[in-house]
Design a protein around this motif. Structure first.
Motif: not given
Length: 506
Positions: A142-143, A149-150, A219-225, A229-230
């Motif tokens: 997950l990291e 994504v970061a 997608s979730e990681s893009f939403g968080e950072q 949310t693509p």
């Protein structure tokens, strides 16, 4: 190219090393196209590989992509997509669109649009990152996703209200083993990839990611950072790259189109018929439906429809039988057992053949001299390719291998071994193609249109390699093939391929 000419040239290049060529013949590293026993063994092996392709229990799998083959298109245009490629060594991405088949990229630093192969490659190179590996700074899978994504978000953030706002989603080529589930009628957001196994330095992430939808995680990681949310489409990199050759420049001229990647790894992709149930190929909630491939012994049943879907055949995992030697090692990566691809496989063979069939002392000298260049531990695929193309002189071979001192016979021996390694790889590529010909007729063309073998990867760049593959393919099948080979652009279809996939199949 006539195989007899290739073998005769190999024989001539063995001047002073006839015993070495004889040893490689005895070890079945080299096969004689004029020897009927050799040809019988190779033809039987092609039949075995073909049978394995139609056996769901037989590795390597032909993996259903969930992407049906589109009809030919006259024009290919699509708006910006975020195109991402995640591999074991590096992760690359770019914001790209197609304008009537021409690739256009957004320079995320300057904000200007660029076009042309060199400029697009520059964009990709400027944004490249090393794929995170397991360690204190990246303890779990997950990291790994979060860090990738970061990195992308840092570059995309200034464009969130402009280019990103008009971007329908992410096209993700994921270079690790997944199973595909089609969850919706559209490609973006409807093509799920469920992780089954991570390899290389990411292998420890397997248990963290196994069974997870990699597209949803991104997608979730893009939403968080990024607050974005693509919709994400995840597919095998070979299938995505193949889509480039389905555009109007290529597709209308050919009956069937396949892509053979052969570099550090090796895969083959093509469209094959599948039996789709009356309800269609989209899975119901909580279901993972995959249609059955129509192959020998599996015909259409009541209510089913035949649909051509792209498949990814993991050709690097083919088990060696007729061509197996004592030098083929079973290690973590199957390509090193199969000897088809370059990279570590070519370097491994150079080491083993030199040490065992010439002398351990020569290999030790070569290794020690090479280490003083500051390069990798030992010569690899690029050096083997250059050796095979050299004239075999002391000056040429020594220059390739870091300036080590060699006797004329040693230089000629190393060049002969390199030519045998490259020739063996071409033979294995031809065995894969011959097996596919046996099954679906690929390579025979139809109605005056030839088939196309699109190629990508460093091994295809070796001088004469394509001609050698074609010659072995014809010899093993015993057929007059109607086939062409093509590579575009610069042996790298991985950037425009996903866009063509979205435009043609989305």
């Amino acid at each position: 190219m006539r195989l007899a000419d290739w073998f005769d040239e190999l024989d001539r290049s063995a001047a002073g090393n006839a015993a070495l060529l004889a040893a490689m013949r005895a070890e079945r590293v080299v096969f004689d196209p004029g020897n009927e026993d050799d040809l019988d063994d190779l033809r039987e092996d092609a039949e075995r590989i073909a049978r394995g392709m139609d056996s769901p229990q037989h590795p390597p799998a032909m993996l259903w992509s969930g992407i049906p083959a589109p009809p030919p298109a006259d024009e290919v245009t699509c708006d910006y997509h975020l195109v991402v490629s995640v591999g074991g060594t590096k992760t690359e991405f770019a914001m790209l669109r197609l304008e009537r088949g021409e690739l256009v990229g957004l320079d995320l630093q300057s904000g200007r649009e660029v076009s042309g192969a060199e400029e697009i490659e520059r964009l990709k190179d400027d944004l490249r990152m090393a794929t995170p590996v397991h360690g204190p700074e990246c303890p779990d899978g997950l990291e790994m996703v979060r860090q990738i994504v970061a990195h992308m978000s840092d570059h995309l953030r200034p464009h969130r209200d402009t280019a990103l706002a008009r971007c329908p989603g992410v096209l993700l080529s994921f270079g690790f083993a997944t199973r595909t589930v089609r969850t919706g009628p559209r490609l973006l957001g409807g093509l799920a990839a469920i992780v089954t196994r991570m390899t290389k330095d990411q292998q420890p992430f397997t248990e963290d990611l196994r069974g997870r939808n990699i597209g949803e995680l991104f997608s979730e990681s893009f939403g968080e950072q990024l607050g974005w949310t693509p919709a994400v489409a995840v597919a095998n990199d070979t299938v995505m790259a193949l889509a480039y050759f389905l555009g109007p420049r290529w597709r209308p001229r050919f009956h069937r189109v396949g892509l053979f990647i052969n570099g550090t790894g090796t895969n083959f992709a093509i469209a094959e018929p599948y039996a789709v149930r009356a309800d269609g190929f989209v899975s119901a909630p909580g279901e993972e439906y995959r249609p059955d491939r129509l192959c020998h012994g599996r015909d259409l049943r009541a209510g089913e429809t035949a649909v051509d879907f792209f498949v990814n055949y993991e050709s690097g995992g083919i088990e060696l039988i007729a061509t197996r030697t004592r030098f083929d090692l079973s290690e973590e990566y199957q390509i090193e057992r199969n000897a088809l691809a370059g990279g570590n496989a070519f370097g491994q063979q150079l080491r083993e053949l030199t040490r065992e069939l010439v002398s351990p002392e020569l290999w030790d000298r070569l290794r020690d001299g090479w280490s003083r260049t500051g390069a990798s531990e030992a010569p690899g695929g690029p050096e083997v390719g250059r050796l095979s193309e050299s004239d075999g002189s002391v000056a040429a071979v020594s220059a390739i291998l870091g300036g080590i001192e060699l006797e004329p016979g040693e230089a000629a021996a190393l060049r002969l071994i390199a030519r045998a390694i490259v020739g063996r790889s071409a033979l294995h590529a031809a065995l894969v193609l011959a097996a596919i010909t046996r099954r679906i007729g690929y390579g025979r063309g139809d109605s005056g249109r030839p088939d196309l073998v699109a190629v990508e990867g460093s091994v295809w760049k070796n001088a004469g390699y394509i001609d050698l593959v074609r010659a072995w393919w014809r010899t093993i099948t015993g057929e007059k093939l109607e086939v062409e080979f093509a590579h575009e652009p610069s042996f790298n279809a991985s950037l425009p391929g996903p866009l063509y996939l979205a435009a043609l199949c989305g």
